[in-house]
Design a protein around this motif. Structure first.
Motif, PDB file in Angstrom:
ATOM      1  N   MET A 136     -22.951 -15.308  -1.279  1.00 10.81           N
ATOM      2  CA  MET A 136     -21.818 -14.420  -1.571  1.00 10.81           C
ATOM      3  C   MET A 136     -21.014 -14.217  -0.301  1.00 10.81           C
ATOM      4  O   MET A 136     -21.564 -14.084   0.787  1.00 10.81           O
ATOM      5  N   GLN A 137     -19.685 -14.171  -0.404  1.00  6.34           N
ATOM      6  CA  GLN A 137     -18.843 -14.120   0.763  1.00  6.34           C
ATOM      7  C   GLN A 137     -19.024 -12.817   1.522  1.00  6.34           C
ATOM      8  O   GLN A 137     -19.313 -11.775   0.989  1.00  6.34           O
ATOM      9  N   GLU A 138     -18.827 -12.895   2.850  1.00  3.38           N
ATOM     10  CA  GLU A 138     -19.046 -11.755   3.703  1.00  3.38           C
ATOM     11  C   GLU A 138     -17.942 -10.704   3.540  1.00  3.38           C
ATOM     12  O   GLU A 138     -18.194  -9.520   3.592  1.00  3.38           O
ATOM     13  N   ARG A 139     -16.709 -11.140   3.414  1.00  2.28           N
ATOM     14  CA  ARG A 139     -15.599 -10.214   3.298  1.00  2.28           C
ATOM     15  C   ARG A 139     -14.711 -10.644   2.132  1.00  2.28           C
ATOM     16  O   ARG A 139     -14.703 -11.801   1.740  1.00  2.28           O
ATOM     17  N   ILE A 140     -13.951  -9.697   1.611  1.00  3.80           N
ATOM     18  CA  ILE A 140     -13.047  -9.989   0.521  1.00  3.80           C
ATOM     19  C   ILE A 140     -11.684 -10.326   1.124  1.00  3.80           C
ATOM     20  O   ILE A 140     -11.099  -9.491   1.822  1.00  3.80           O
ATOM     21  N   PRO A 141     -11.162 -11.522   0.898  1.00  5.94           N
ATOM     22  CA  PRO A 141      -9.852 -11.873   1.457  1.00  5.94           C
ATOM     23  C   PRO A 141      -8.788 -10.875   1.011  1.00  5.94           C
ATOM     24  O   PRO A 141      -8.670 -10.542  -0.160  1.00  5.94           O
ATOM     25  N   GLY A 142      -8.039 -10.388   1.969  1.00  4.97           N
ATOM     26  CA  GLY A 142      -6.953  -9.481   1.660  1.00  4.97           C
ATOM     27  C   GLY A 142      -7.279  -8.013   1.797  1.00  4.97           C
ATOM     28  O   GLY A 142      -6.372  -7.191   1.948  1.00  4.97           O
ATOM     29  N   VAL A 143      -8.561  -7.628   1.742  1.00  6.75           N
ATOM     30  CA  VAL A 143      -8.901  -6.208   1.841  1.00  6.75           C
ATOM     31  C   VAL A 143      -8.568  -5.664   3.227  1.00  6.75           C
ATOM     32  O   VAL A 143      -8.059  -4.541   3.368  1.00  6.75           O
ATOM     33  N   ASP A 144      -8.844  -6.446   4.275  1.00  3.65           N
ATOM     34  CA  ASP A 144      -8.466  -6.015   5.616  1.00  3.65           C
ATOM     35  C   ASP A 144      -6.963  -5.795   5.706  1.00  3.65           C
ATOM     36  O   ASP A 144      -6.488  -4.808   6.285  1.00  3.65           O
ATOM     37  N   ALA A 145      -6.197  -6.741   5.157  1.00  6.86           N
ATOM     38  CA  ALA A 145      -4.737  -6.601   5.177  1.00  6.86           C
ATOM     39  C   ALA A 145      -4.302  -5.377   4.377  1.00  6.86           C
ATOM     40  O   ALA A 145      -3.412  -4.624   4.802  1.00  6.86           O
ATOM     41  N   LEU A 146      -4.929  -5.145   3.234  1.00  6.78           N
ATOM     42  CA  LEU A 146      -4.564  -4.021   2.375  1.00  6.78           C
ATOM     43  C   LEU A 146      -4.830  -2.696   3.072  1.00  6.78           C
ATOM     44  O   LEU A 146      -3.979  -1.803   3.076  1.00  6.78           O
ATOM     45  N   ARG A 147      -5.995  -2.549   3.670  1.00  2.00           N
ATOM     46  CA  ARG A 147      -6.292  -1.283   4.337  1.00  2.00           C
ATOM     47  C   ARG A 147      -5.482  -1.134   5.616  1.00  2.00           C
ATOM     48  O   ARG A 147      -5.146  -0.012   6.012  1.00  2.00           O
ATOM     49  N   GLY A 148      -5.142  -2.254   6.277  1.00  2.72           N
ATOM     50  CA  GLY A 148      -4.265  -2.187   7.437  1.00  2.72           C
ATOM     51  C   GLY A 148      -2.891  -1.667   7.058  1.00  2.72           C
ATOM     52  O   GLY A 148      -2.318  -0.806   7.734  1.00  2.72           O
ATOM     53  N   LEU A 149      -2.343  -2.179   5.965  1.00  2.00           N
ATOM     54  CA  LEU A 149      -1.053  -1.716   5.475  1.00  2.00           C
ATOM     55  C   LEU A 149      -1.108  -0.250   5.045  1.00  2.00           C
ATOM     56  O   LEU A 149      -0.173   0.518   5.303  1.00  2.00           O
ATOM     57  N   ALA A 150      -2.209   0.138   4.397  1.00  2.00           N
ATOM     58  CA  ALA A 150      -2.341   1.523   3.941  1.00  2.00           C
ATOM     59  C   ALA A 150      -2.416   2.485   5.126  1.00  2.00           C
ATOM     60  O   ALA A 150      -1.786   3.547   5.118  1.00  2.00           O
ATOM     61  N   ALA A 151      -3.193   2.123   6.152  1.00  2.00           N
ATOM     62  CA  ALA A 151      -3.293   2.973   7.340  1.00  2.00           C
ATOM     63  C   ALA A 151      -1.958   3.082   8.052  1.00  2.00           C
ATOM     64  O   ALA A 151      -1.557   4.167   8.501  1.00  2.00           O
ATOM     65  N   LEU A 152      -1.254   1.965   8.150  1.00  2.00           N
ATOM     66  CA  LEU A 152       0.057   1.964   8.797  1.00  2.00           C
ATOM     67  C   LEU A 152       1.038   2.824   8.012  1.00  2.00           C
ATOM     68  O   LEU A 152       1.854   3.557   8.596  1.00  2.00           O
ATOM     69  N   ALA A 153       0.972   2.772   6.679  1.00  2.00           N
ATOM     70  CA  ALA A 153       1.870   3.568   5.840  1.00  2.00           C
ATOM     71  C   ALA A 153       1.649   5.062   6.051  1.00  2.00           C
ATOM     72  O   ALA A 153       2.612   5.839   6.173  1.00  2.00           O
ATOM     73  N   VAL A 154       0.380   5.486   6.097  1.00  2.00           N
ATOM     74  CA  VAL A 154       0.076   6.903   6.308  1.00  2.00           C
ATOM     75  C   VAL A 154       0.537   7.345   7.691  1.00  2.00           C
ATOM     76  O   VAL A 154       1.126   8.422   7.858  1.00  2.00           O
ATOM     77  N   CYS A 155       0.273   6.525   8.695  1.00  2.00           N
ATOM     78  CA  CYS A 155       0.690   6.824  10.057  1.00  2.00           C
ATOM     79  C   CYS A 155       2.211   6.963  10.136  1.00  2.00           C
ATOM     80  O   CYS A 155       2.744   7.920  10.724  1.00  2.00           O
ATOM     81  N   TRP A 156       2.917   6.028   9.524  1.00  2.00           N
ATOM     82  CA  TRP A 156       4.382   6.043   9.565  1.00  2.00           C
ATOM     83  C   TRP A 156       4.940   7.251   8.818  1.00  2.00           C
ATOM     84  O   TRP A 156       5.941   7.851   9.231  1.00  2.00           O
ATOM     85  N   PHE A 157       4.290   7.637   7.728  1.00  2.00           N
ATOM     86  CA  PHE A 157       4.692   8.843   6.999  1.00  2.00           C
ATOM     87  C   PHE A 157       4.627  10.072   7.894  1.00  2.00           C
ATOM     88  O   PHE A 157       5.571  10.879   7.950  1.00  2.00           O
TER      89      PHE A 157
END
Length: 345
Positions: A1-22
């Motif tokens: 089974m894969q170690e990480r889910i492709p895109g989840v790092d990018a998704l949480r990075g975008l979410a954290a950046l959005a909250v910070c920018w808000f």
């Protein structure tokens, strides 16, 4: 089974950046109304994306690690050793920044003081329950996340059960809590967002088929809309779609995903410090924009330092604790300490 889910790092990075920018653009009142300020209007919805990510990634990681309910104390120990060191470090920084502000000759607020009871309640994420203010406005979601860990560790076998009737009853029971208990200091107010993530976990692990998954997501989305509103529903569905379909492997977004927890924790005090020092010099729109960009840059830099000095060692410490198999042997686990963001706004 894969170690990480492709895109989840990018998704949480975008979410954290959005909250910070808000927080930088909207809540600090630095910028005048305009295009730049408007870009942060809905950044707070990154929190709801995080709730969906946690709803998915924690049970996913528990299944990968062979988790059983008998491992519950170890699961909580791993969560605490993973999350609390950077959390405690951010508390120290918040207090330090608040004290430094009182030393400024331009400061005209209240005298620096610490509420010892309120400070102590931070150790158990209990401030909102006992009506003491948080030192950092983002900490309230850590309380919601911790309540989720307490819940999911106990109910994991029901969430991942092979029998449909057990899963449906579990979904219904958790959904009912959102209907009956709608107070924002408890997880139940946001339960349908977590259920979205749990449903993705079930589909991702082939516990449910496509039609059952569609029905679960539809039911959860209706629940989010009924209990929280349309904006929350859209954010939840973005989280679901991001986990399922986002396949970005961008180094910048992956970097932001890596430091997302630290960025989430540390950006409010860093932003306060940078904007507080530069506010009187930002006399026009271009200088205001430059100042908020400086606050964003310093927040990312400080988050990277916190990640290197505190969060990454905490990850290693957490990973040193292993679950035991039914045979009594310690089992290596690639658990949520390495995979999830663990926070909201």
């Amino acid at each position: 089974m894969q170690e990480r889910i492709p895109g989840v790092d990018a998704l949480r990075g975008l979410a954290a950046l959005a909250v910070c920018w808000f927080h930088i653009t909207i809540t600090t009142a630095i910028l005048n109304d305009g295009i730049v300020r408007s870009t942060g209007t809905y950044g707070w919805l990154g929190v709801e994306v995080f709730f969906v990510i946690s709803g998915f990634i924690i049970p996913y990681a528990l299944q990968r690690s062979g988790y059983k309910v008998k491992n519950y104390p170890m699961f909580l120990l791993k969560r605490i050793t993973r999350l609390d060191p950077p959390y405690l470090a951010s508390i120290v920084l918040v207090i330090a920044v608040a004290f430094l502000f009182t030393l400024s000759p331009h400061y005209s607020g209240e005298k620096f003081a610490i509420d010892p009871v309120g400070l102590l309640l931070h150790l158990g994420y209990l401030n909102v329950i006992f009506h003491h203010p948080w030192l950092n406005p983002v900490y309230w979601t850590l309380a919601i996340e911790f309540q989720y860990y307490l819940l999911v560790g106990l109910m994991f076998s029901l969430i991942s059960h092979k029998r449909r009737i057990i899963r449906v009853l579990t979904f219904g029971l958790l959904g009912l809590t959102a209907v009956l208990i709608r107070r924002g200091e408890y997880i139940f107010a946001f339960m349908f967002l977590f259920l979205m993530g749990m449903s993705v976990f079930q589909y991702f692990q082939k516990i449910v088929g496509r039609w059952e998954f569609g029905i679960l997501i539809l039911a959860a989305a209706i629940g989010v809309y009924w209990s929280l509103g349309m904006s929350f529903t859209i954010a939840g569905l973005i989280g679901v779609g991001g986990i399922l379909f986002l396949r970005i492997r961008n180094p910048i977004l992956n970097f932001l995903g890596m430091i997302s927890y630290s960025l989430y924790l540390i950006h409010p005090p860093v932003t306060r410090l940078v904007l507080g020092l530069g506010r009187r010099f930002a006399v026009n729109q271009p200088l205001q924009i430059l100042l908020v960009m400086a606050a964003l840059g310093m927040s990312i830099f400080a988050a990277y330092l916190l990640y290197l000095l505190v969060e990454k060692p905490a990850q290693r410490w957490s990973s040193s604790f292993k679950y035991r198999t039914s045979l009594g042997r310690k089992q290596a686990s690639a658990d949520a300490d390495e995979l999830s963001f663990d926070a909201g706004m």
